[in-house]
Design a protein around this motif. Sequence first.
Motif, short mmCIF file in Angstrom:
data_model
loop_
_atom_site.label_atom_id
_atom_site.label_comp_id
_atom_site.label_asym_id
_atom_site.label_seq_id
_atom_site.Cartn_x
_atom_site.Cartn_y
_atom_site.Cartn_z
N LEU A 74 0.82 -1.21 0.00
CA LEU A 74 0.00 0.00 0.00
C LEU A 74 0.86 1.26 0.00
O LEU A 74 2.00 1.25 0.44
CB LEU A 74 -0.89 0.02 1.25
N GLN A 77 -0.65 4.71 3.69
CA GLN A 77 -1.43 4.14 4.77
C GLN A 77 -1.08 4.83 6.09
O GLN A 77 0.00 5.39 6.23
CB GLN A 77 -1.21 2.62 4.87
N THR A 95 -3.55 1.05 -3.40
CA THR A 95 -2.69 0.05 -4.02
C THR A 95 -1.94 0.68 -5.19
O THR A 95 -2.43 1.62 -5.82
CB THR A 95 -3.53 -1.13 -4.53
N THR A 137 -6.97 7.35 2.75
CA THR A 137 -5.62 7.53 2.21
C THR A 137 -5.28 9.01 2.19
O THR A 137 -6.20 9.85 2.18
CB THR A 137 -5.49 6.93 0.80
#
Length: 142
Positions: A74, A77, A95, A137
């Motif tokens: 990721l 995060q 992602t 995010t």
Amino acid sequence: MSVGLLIIFTAIVVGDYLYIDGGEISHMEDGTMPNRTNPSHAISHTLSIPLGVSWDNQTVDFNKIPKPSSVPILNNQAAWRDPSGSGFYIRGGVTPYHAQPLPSDMWKFTTDGSGGGFWAKEKRVSSVALSRNIRTTHGAWT
């Protein structure tokens, strides 16, 4: 030829180590991405750097901890230390390559005290509670 570099990651100090996790590295050559289908390289491991010894850019010794394929890779995060000092948690993020988002699970990295450790899905959190939350995010976190 001009080259630009973008590195996206999360960093957190646990014990005597700085842990660097996640992300991707991308670059541009003369203002364009060299590969338009996958313009970046996902980082599939966690790094740690010892803070109890002197080092500089030429001498730094990174510990490289592979991530099992079950642990998501990721960017952006949130990360926070376990109050017990045994590791840190991550949640949220995006992602690489704009891939399909993963379930909004929480993951824990348990440190081994020597710059290594292992990843596992955190089981103490109710999956029902997490499923009600939207994956975040690029947010502020402390």
